[in-house]
Design a protein around this motif. Structure first.
Motif, PDB file in Angstrom:
ATOM      1  N   UNK A 179      -2.182   1.882   3.920  1.00 48.53           N
ATOM      2  CA  UNK A 179      -1.903   0.517   3.489  1.00 48.53           C
ATOM      3  C   UNK A 179      -0.394   0.289   3.535  1.00 48.53           C
ATOM      4  N   UNK A 180       0.006  -0.790   4.173  1.00 45.93           N
ATOM      5  CA  UNK A 180       1.432  -1.057   4.348  1.00 45.93           C
ATOM      6  C   UNK A 180       1.846  -2.304   3.573  1.00 45.93           C
ATOM      7  N   UNK A 181       3.005  -2.172   2.902  1.00 44.73           N
ATOM      8  CA  UNK A 181       3.596  -3.318   2.217  1.00 44.73           C
ATOM      9  C   UNK A 181       3.860  -4.425   3.233  1.00 44.73           C
ATOM     10  N   UNK A 182       3.529  -5.641   2.883  1.00 50.74           N
ATOM     11  CA  UNK A 182       3.795  -6.751   3.790  1.00 50.74           C
ATOM     12  C   UNK A 182       5.301  -6.996   3.918  1.00 50.74           C
ATOM     13  N   UNK A 183       5.725  -7.492   5.081  1.00 53.13           N
ATOM     14  CA  UNK A 183       7.166  -7.678   5.321  1.00 53.13           C
ATOM     15  C   UNK A 183       7.861  -8.517   4.266  1.00 53.13           C
ATOM     16  N   UNK A 184       7.196  -9.507   3.695  1.00 51.71           N
ATOM     17  CA  UNK A 184       7.839 -10.380   2.718  1.00 51.71           C
ATOM     18  C   UNK A 184       8.312  -9.597   1.491  1.00 51.71           C
ATOM     19  N   UNK A 185       7.651  -8.479   1.164  1.00 56.65           N
ATOM     20  CA  UNK A 185       8.058  -7.628   0.056  1.00 56.65           C
ATOM     21  C   UNK A 185       9.011  -6.544   0.542  1.00 56.65           C
ATOM     22  N   UNK A 186       8.684  -5.926   1.660  1.00 57.94           N
ATOM     23  CA  UNK A 186       9.500  -4.827   2.182  1.00 57.94           C
ATOM     24  C   UNK A 186      10.937  -5.266   2.460  1.00 57.94           C
ATOM     25  N   UNK A 187      11.091  -6.485   2.953  1.00 60.49           N
ATOM     26  CA  UNK A 187      12.431  -6.958   3.311  1.00 60.49           C
ATOM     27  C   UNK A 187      13.305  -7.283   2.108  1.00 60.49           C
TER      28      UNK A 187
END
Length: 269
Positions: A179-187
């Motif tokens: 499961x990968x963190x969505x870009x909106x959170x990762x960034x």
């Protein structure tokens, strides 16, 4: 089993390089955590590893030893109340001043804490007409956990520890290997290697600092040094979150305790 002399020398090495205090009679812990490393580098025993550490200027081996000995126990929204205080009290107060906010997640391990902070900010934005001008810096001394944190990828076991189904659905996407963190959170999060024994001056100032469940492994003198260093990176009125069992008053008078319905936090005097 490690003999007393080698154990004492290894304990001094850890304390000097990263502040960790092993205490007495932890030989089994050292043996178990270093066993894979001894095999990988073809060392017969810890004495050979210590000899290599004294001889070599290559930081790789030192870094790998620290990675092996560092406790990286963490979860999403750990203890929950600091994140509720952040959402209900601290963020509304600081964002009302219309100034950028800098948050430091110290000893961030594999990223669950700073990403949890980023989720709180995203949830705040979803109920307010303005974007929150918040920058999150997450630091750790372990290259291994920082690499995992930067990837934003988590397995099925770690994804359920502390996350509601709603947050898993909203902030993660399912991929072939987890499961990968969505870009909106990762960034929203920037990761950086930092040893808490080093100077923090280059990090700049912060309005909020999370330094939770790590200082229990340090000596009293090291705790004083770390709290003093954190205090220097905060202006008056900044907020510090520590672990539920970590007392600050014995080591610094730079902070006052504030109690809220959700729990306690510290404020820079």
């Amino acid at each position: 089993m490690i003999d007393a002399q080698d154990y004492a020398e290894f304990s001094r090495f850890l304390a000097d390089c990263c502040g960790l205090v092993l205490g007495e009679n932890r030989q089994y812990l050292v043996s178990s955590r270093l066993s894979r490393l001894l095999d990988e580098f073809a060392f017969a025993k810890v004495e050979d590893l210590l000899r290599a550490l004294r001889r070599s200027a290559d930081p790789t081996l030192k870094s790998r030893v620290i990675d092996a000995m560092t406790t990286n126990e963490t979860s999403w929204f750990r203890d929950n109340y600091p994140f509720e205080i952040l959402r209900q009290t601290v963020l509304p107060e600081l964002l009302a001043k219309s100034r950028p906010i800098r948050i430091w997640s110290a000893a961030c391990s594999s990223g669950q804490e700073p990403y949890s902070i980023a989720m709180v900010i995203a949830e705040w934005e979803a109920t307010h007409p303005m974007k929150a001008n918040v920058n999150i810096l997450a630091t750790d001394l372990s290259e291994g956990v920082l690499a995992q944190a930067r990837s934003g990828l988590y397995d099925g076991l770690s994804i359920v520890r502390g996350l509601t189904p709603e947050r898993r659905q909203r902030f993660f996407e399912t991929v072939s290997n987890g499961h990968r963190i969505k870009p909106e959170i990762q960034q929203r999060v920037r990761f950086q290697k930092l040893n808490l024994m080093d100077s923090y001056a280059a990090l700049g100032k912060f309005e909020i600092v999370f330094c939770r469940n790590v200082l229990i492994y340090f000596s009293a003198d090291t705790k004083r040094r770390i709290f003093d260093g954190i205090a220097r990176q905060m202006d008056s009125g900044g907020y510090l979150f520590v672990g539920a069992s970590e007392a600050v008053g014995s080591y610094t008078d730079a902070f006052e305790i504030l109690r809220t319905p959700q729990g306690s936090m510290l404020r820079r005097r």
